[in-house]
Design an enzyme around this catalytic site. Structure first.
Site, short mmCIF file in Angstrom:
data_model
loop_
_atom_site.label_atom_id
_atom_site.label_comp_id
_atom_site.label_asym_id
_atom_site.label_seq_id
_atom_site.Cartn_x
_atom_site.Cartn_y
_atom_site.Cartn_z
N ASP A 137 -19.11 -9.52 4.43
CA ASP A 137 -20.56 -9.59 4.19
C ASP A 137 -21.03 -10.99 3.82
O ASP A 137 -22.06 -11.17 3.16
CB ASP A 137 -21.00 -8.61 3.08
CG ASP A 137 -20.55 -7.18 3.34
OD1 ASP A 137 -20.80 -6.69 4.45
OD2 ASP A 137 -19.94 -6.57 2.45
N GLY A 171 -22.19 -13.34 5.77
CA GLY A 171 -23.22 -13.91 6.64
C GLY A 171 -22.62 -14.56 7.87
O GLY A 171 -23.20 -15.50 8.43
N ALA A 180 -18.12 -2.79 10.56
CA ALA A 180 -18.72 -4.09 10.23
C ALA A 180 -20.18 -4.11 10.68
O ALA A 180 -20.55 -3.43 11.63
CB ALA A 180 -17.95 -5.21 10.91
N GLY A 181 -20.98 -4.90 10.00
CA GLY A 181 -22.36 -5.05 10.40
C GLY A 181 -22.80 -6.50 10.24
O GLY A 181 -22.76 -7.04 9.13
N HIS A 182 -23.18 -7.15 11.34
CA HIS A 182 -23.68 -8.52 11.28
C HIS A 182 -25.19 -8.49 11.49
O HIS A 182 -25.67 -8.01 12.52
CB HIS A 182 -23.02 -9.38 12.37
CG HIS A 182 -21.57 -9.65 12.12
ND1 HIS A 182 -20.72 -10.16 13.07
CD2 HIS A 182 -20.82 -9.48 11.02
CE1 HIS A 182 -19.51 -10.30 12.56
NE2 HIS A 182 -19.55 -9.88 11.32
N ALA A 230 -24.86 -3.49 5.54
CA ALA A 230 -25.58 -3.33 6.81
C ALA A 230 -25.16 -2.07 7.53
O ALA A 230 -25.93 -1.51 8.31
CB ALA A 230 -25.33 -4.55 7.71
N ARG A 237 -23.77 -3.62 -2.95
CA ARG A 237 -22.60 -4.47 -3.11
C ARG A 237 -22.44 -4.87 -4.58
O ARG A 237 -23.43 -5.09 -5.28
CB ARG A 237 -22.74 -5.73 -2.25
CG ARG A 237 -22.79 -5.42 -0.75
CD ARG A 237 -23.03 -6.66 0.08
NE ARG A 237 -23.18 -6.31 1.50
CZ ARG A 237 -24.07 -6.85 2.31
NH1 ARG A 237 -24.90 -7.77 1.87
NH2 ARG A 237 -24.13 -6.47 3.57
N VAL A 250 -30.23 -21.60 3.60
CA VAL A 250 -31.21 -21.37 2.54
C VAL A 250 -32.21 -20.30 2.97
O VAL A 250 -33.34 -20.25 2.50
CB VAL A 250 -31.95 -22.69 2.19
CG1 VAL A 250 -31.01 -23.67 1.53
CG2 VAL A 250 -32.60 -23.31 3.44
#
Length: 428
Positions: free
Chosen positions: A16, A18, A42-44, A302, A308, A417
């Site tokens: 997770d 990113g 998984a999740g992107h 995701a 989390r 950012v």
């Protein structure tokens, strides 16, 4: 960023981190993106303009027109979910089917794997691992037991029917012994065979495609993992891990190339630490501060939506991830989430029974006794989301990044950012 021919992007914490948005930025400069392990657990999440895309099995590079995207042999393929994801992309105007290749050596993840996963977690009770229930572990168990069904087995419909029926019957024996509802073998068979017409045109030899791409003078390849180094089956916090090799060495095996082809490994980390599910998290924050960080960072899975667990940045973890992955660079995400904190802490070492360790222990009983040794740094109390160059960041934020670099021993390549492509700042 140095121009690598074959770059692996890995998570260097507990997943997770990113990775999807970092892959998305790099993918525009490569020819081919390949996923090398994991499944639909998984999740992107990738933001393009004002749109958000959540990808579970299809590589993040699919959002760049003309890029070839592969699912390697190390993936366990949930065919129904994969086709649904493909349809969702095309419904949003992303031409995808013609650009995707699936390894004939990849194993199928089927409905009975999900039932087994959920039954196993129920049986563990308080000792549950915290899986997503998506069937990943049982699918890899079948693979290692040489009892799985591969994509290539679908080339012959009669053979596929026999293999699928036998596999479903074996799974039912385990489901009954676990007190769970068995599957209907005929439904498993019919469901998979119904997908053959769409899936088989995508079948390919991923290793050959990658090597062929790299044989061109300017050919470039990006290998994309799921989860993170601390969830690796060999090098993570076992047994609170996933069931595949998430590290860079798993990338070569997971797509079918030799390790000498890879010339760069980019580790992705958050500016703090999170993990989903059970298992050690040495820098986990007390509820009030952890809840604040979770809400600021939108720290919910995701794939499952689970909250989390949150903690300060753990340099011991990332040093270890650098060791087992051979990291050549770091991408730090979600720096902006820390914008409002008066002070920020970094774990530089572990105190175990009065002795400070700078390396990550392999014994969970030792991890249970860890007391983080923190360094405290001033917060910057400034909105960083508009920064587009490193010099736009407040001095305190730059000092924080430099301390992460020094403690981990890995050069910084990107810092994000925000969620958009233009909010990922190159560091050199």
């Amino acid at each position: 960023m140095k121009r690598y021919r074959c770059l692996v992007v890995v998570g260097a914490q507990w997943g997770d981190e990113g990775k999807g948005k970092i892959v998305d930025v790099i993918a525009g400069k490569v020819d081919l993106v390949a996923r090398y392990q994991g499944g639909a657990n998984a999740g992107h999440t990738v933001h393009v303009g004002g749109d958000a895309f959540i990808l579970h099995q299809i590589p993040s590079g699919i959002l760049h027109a003309g890029k070839r995207c592969l699912l390697g042999n190390g993936v366990v393929l949930d065919v129904a979910q994969f086709l649904d994801e493909l349809d969702a992309l095309e419904a949003r105007g992303i031409e995808a089917a013609a650009r995707i290749g699936v390894s004939g050596r990849a194993h199928l993840l089927l409905d009975y794997h999900k039932r087994l996963d959920q039954a196993n977690e129920r049986r563990r009770g308080e000792k549950k691992i915290g899986t997503t229930g998506k069937g990943i572990g049982p699918a890899y168990e079948d693979k290692i037991a040489r009892a799985g069904v591969r994509v290539a087995d679908l080339l012959d419909a009669d053979r596929a029917r026999r293999l699928l029926h036998a596999a479903a019957e074996r799974a039912n024996e385990r489901l009954r012994s676990a007190g769970a509802e068995p599957c209907v073998p005929a439904q498993i068979v019919d469901g998979v065979l119904a997908s053959r017409e769409r899936l088989l045109p995508m079948v390919t030899d991923t290793g050959r495609e990658i090597v062929t791409t790299l044989a061109r003078p300017e050919g470039r390849v990006l290998l994309e993992g799921a989860q993170g180094a601390m969830l690796d089956i060999d090098h993570g916090t076992y047994p609170y891990v996933t069931s595949s090799s998430t590290t860079a060495s798993g990338a070569a095996t997971g797509v079918g190339i030799g390790p000498t082809v890879i010339d760069g490994v980019l580790g992705v980390v958050k500016a703090y630490t999170t993990r989903v599910g059970s298992g050690p998290l040495p820098t986990e924050l007390e509820p009030e501060l952890g809840d604040r960080l979770r809400e600021l960072g939108g720290e919910y899975g995701a794939t499952t939506g689970r909250p989390r667990r949150c903690g300060w940045f753990d340099a011991v973890v990332v040093r270890y991830a650098a060791l087992v992955n051979g990291l050549t660079g770091l991408a730090i995400t979600k720096l902006d989430v820390l914008d409002t904190f008066d002070e920020i802490r970094i774990c530089a070492g572990y105190d175990v029974d009065g002795r400070v360790h700078d390396s990550f222990p392999y014994d969970l009983s030792v991890l249970d006794r860890v007391q983080p040794v923190y360094e405290t740094m001033p917060g910057w109390k400034t909105d960083t989301s508009a920064a587009r160059e490193i010099d736009d960041l407040p001095a305190a934020a730059r000092a924080y990044l430099e301390r992460i670099r020094d403690l981990t021993g890995v050069p910084l390549v990107f810092v994000s950012v925000g969620t958009r492509r233009d909010q990922i700042i190159p560091m050199n």
